[in-house]
Design an enzyme around this catalytic site. Structure first.
Site, PDB file in Angstrom:
ATOM      1  N   ASP A 133     -15.892   9.408  -3.039  1.00 28.26           N
ATOM      2  CA  ASP A 133     -14.652   9.266  -2.274  1.00 28.26           C
ATOM      3  C   ASP A 133     -14.232  10.658  -1.824  1.00 28.26           C
ATOM      4  OD1 ASP A 133     -12.338   8.249  -1.148  1.00 28.26           O
ATOM      5  OD2 ASP A 133     -11.289   7.971  -3.045  1.00 28.26           O
TER       6      ASP A 133
ATOM      7  N   CYS B 299     -15.769   4.527   0.162  1.00 20.09           N
ATOM      8  CA  CYS B 299     -14.692   3.615   0.553  1.00 20.09           C
ATOM      9  C   CYS B 299     -14.083   3.948   1.917  1.00 20.09           C
ATOM     10  CB  CYS B 299     -13.602   3.585  -0.521  1.00 20.09           C
ATOM     11  SG  CYS B 299     -12.864   5.192  -0.850  1.00 20.09           S
TER      12      CYS B 299
ATOM     13  N   HIS C 179      -6.770   0.851  -7.076  1.00 26.77           N
ATOM     14  CA  HIS C 179      -7.134   0.329  -5.753  1.00 26.77           C
ATOM     15  C   HIS C 179      -8.025  -0.909  -5.949  1.00 26.77           C
ATOM     16  CE1 HIS C 179      -7.583   0.085  -1.575  1.00 26.77           C
ATOM     17  NE2 HIS C 179      -8.122   1.251  -1.285  1.00 26.77           N
TER      18      HIS C 179
ATOM     19  N   ARG D  81     -14.109  -5.577   2.898  1.00 28.22           N
ATOM     20  CA  ARG D  81     -12.681  -5.545   2.577  1.00 28.22           C
ATOM     21  C   ARG D  81     -12.004  -6.819   3.086  1.00 28.22           C
ATOM     22  NH1 ARG D  81      -9.787  -1.030   1.958  1.00 28.22           N
ATOM     23  NH2 ARG D  81      -8.277  -2.467   1.062  1.00 28.22           N
TER      24      ARG D  81
ATOM     25  N   ARG E 134       0.869  -1.175   0.000  1.00 28.84           N
ATOM     26  CA  ARG E 134       0.000   0.000   0.000  1.00 28.84           C
ATOM     27  C   ARG E 134       0.904   1.222   0.000  1.00 28.84           C
ATOM     28  NH1 ARG E 134      -5.193   1.852   1.539  1.00 28.84           N
ATOM     29  NH2 ARG E 134      -5.134   3.914   2.512  1.00 28.84           N
TER      30      ARG E 134
ATOM     31  N   GLN F 166     -10.165  -2.633  -3.061  1.00 26.01           N
ATOM     32  CA  GLN F 166     -11.360  -1.867  -2.704  1.00 26.01           C
ATOM     33  C   GLN F 166     -12.506  -2.182  -3.657  1.00 26.01           C
ATOM     34  OE1 GLN F 166     -12.023   0.433  -0.042  1.00 26.01           O
ATOM     35  NE2 GLN F 166     -14.062   0.024  -0.858  1.00 26.01           N
TER      36      GLN F 166
END
Length: 313
Positions: free
Chosen positions: A229, A272, A133, A300, A106, A136
């Site tokens: 987001d 998210c 991502h 997740r 990440r 996600q």
């Protein structure tokens, strides 16, 4: 389907069948978790968790998923391993590849992730880069399947800042799964042109629809889901351009008026997380019965578990 040894760099690397396989496995492992069934399919596996960017959901999801399946996760931040500074990414990758069974990354540059994949020679999973991502997006689609059922033909509208990793991966996933995907944003904050071009090729094969709009009220009509987001991503807080960005994004806030404009009482709201309530979404919508954000956050863990099982066993 055999995905053993595969990395997850972007969703462009995975076929429709492979994506559906992981989603089906995600439903299975979630059901097992609820029934307190723990098969320990990753027993004696060691997982390196490399964080250039901190996270609540990503770290928790990978850690719990690994423990549930009998693996040992090891948290490594960039100061712990002098990542890319005292030691090159290439050398770090070759060392970790000899000690671990899988690597989660990440961070910032997609190039760093790709170097880890190339030189570690073990599965590496993209848990966020500047461009993509994918973990996600798997959680998003699992949540949508649970909430609205079959996804083909369903309308998903992403509002706000679409020139980011979440919008990119969501757009790719929606196009691969045959959805009607609408990007509603200022023209200056649309997804990267090269990713749009790749999605335009995908929809010719899947029958998905891809639309771009700068009119929120018109864009959300008949939507099955509205998604947003944060407008300022981690690491951008001191960027002088951000104040201007916030101003141009204000019309794209998801509020009760916009939810009503869908003309669909069951329109789902997703985010998210973390959310800046009062900016990209109002408290009223975030806490409403239409909000699925905490199911999405939990998912997740289940989708990450499925990805690790699929690529390590």
């Amino acid at each position: 389907m055999n995905l053993t040894g595969r990395s997850l760099s972007t969703l462009l690397d995975y076929s429709v069948d492979e994506i559906n396989f992981i989603l089906e496995l995600s439903h299975k492992v979630k059901k097992e978790k609820k029934e307190k069934i723990f098969p320990k399919r990753l027993a004696n596996k060691n997982i390196a968790l490399i964080f250039e960017k901190s996270s609540t959901r990503t770290r928790s999801a990978f850690t719990v998923a690994a423990f549930d399946e009998g693996a040992h996760p090891e948290f490594l931040n960039k100061s712990d391993i002098h990542f890319g500074k005292k030691e090159s990414t290439k050398d770090t990758a070759r060392v970790l590849g000899r000690m671990y069974d899988g690597i989660m990354f990440r961070g910032f540059k997609q190039e760093t992730l790709n170097n880890l994949i190339q030189f570690s020679q073990i599965p590496v999973w993209n848990a966020l880069t500047d461009d993509h991502h994918p973990t996600q997006a798997f959680a998003d689609m699992l949540t949508l399947q649970e909430k609205i059922g079959e996804l083909k033909g369903k309308k998903l509208v992403y509002l706000g800042d679409a020139a980011n990793n979440v919008a990119h991966s969501l757009m790719i996933m929606a196009c691969k799964l045959g959805m009607s995907f609408v990007v509603c944003s200022p023209k200056s904050r649309r997804p990267y042109s090269e990713i749009i071009s790749q999605c335009e090729k995908i929809i010719k094969e899947t029958g998905a629809e891809l639309e771009f709009s700068d009119n929120p009220v018109r864009a959300v009509k008949s939507a099955d889901c509205l998604y947003t987001d944060v407008w300022i991503s981690m690491g951008e807080e001191n960027n002088p351009e951000c104040k201007e960005r916030i101003e141009i994004l204000k019309p794209y806030q998801i509020n009760n008026k916009l939810m009503c404009a869908t003309e669909n009482e069951s329109t789902l709201f997703l985010h998210c997380l973390p959310a800046v309530k009062g900016m990209e979404v109002t408290e009223e919508v975030f806490e409403s019965k239409n909000s699925g954000v905490f199911d999405q956050a939990e998912n997740r863990m289940h989708t990450i578990k499925a990805i690790m099982i699929a690529t390590l066993t």
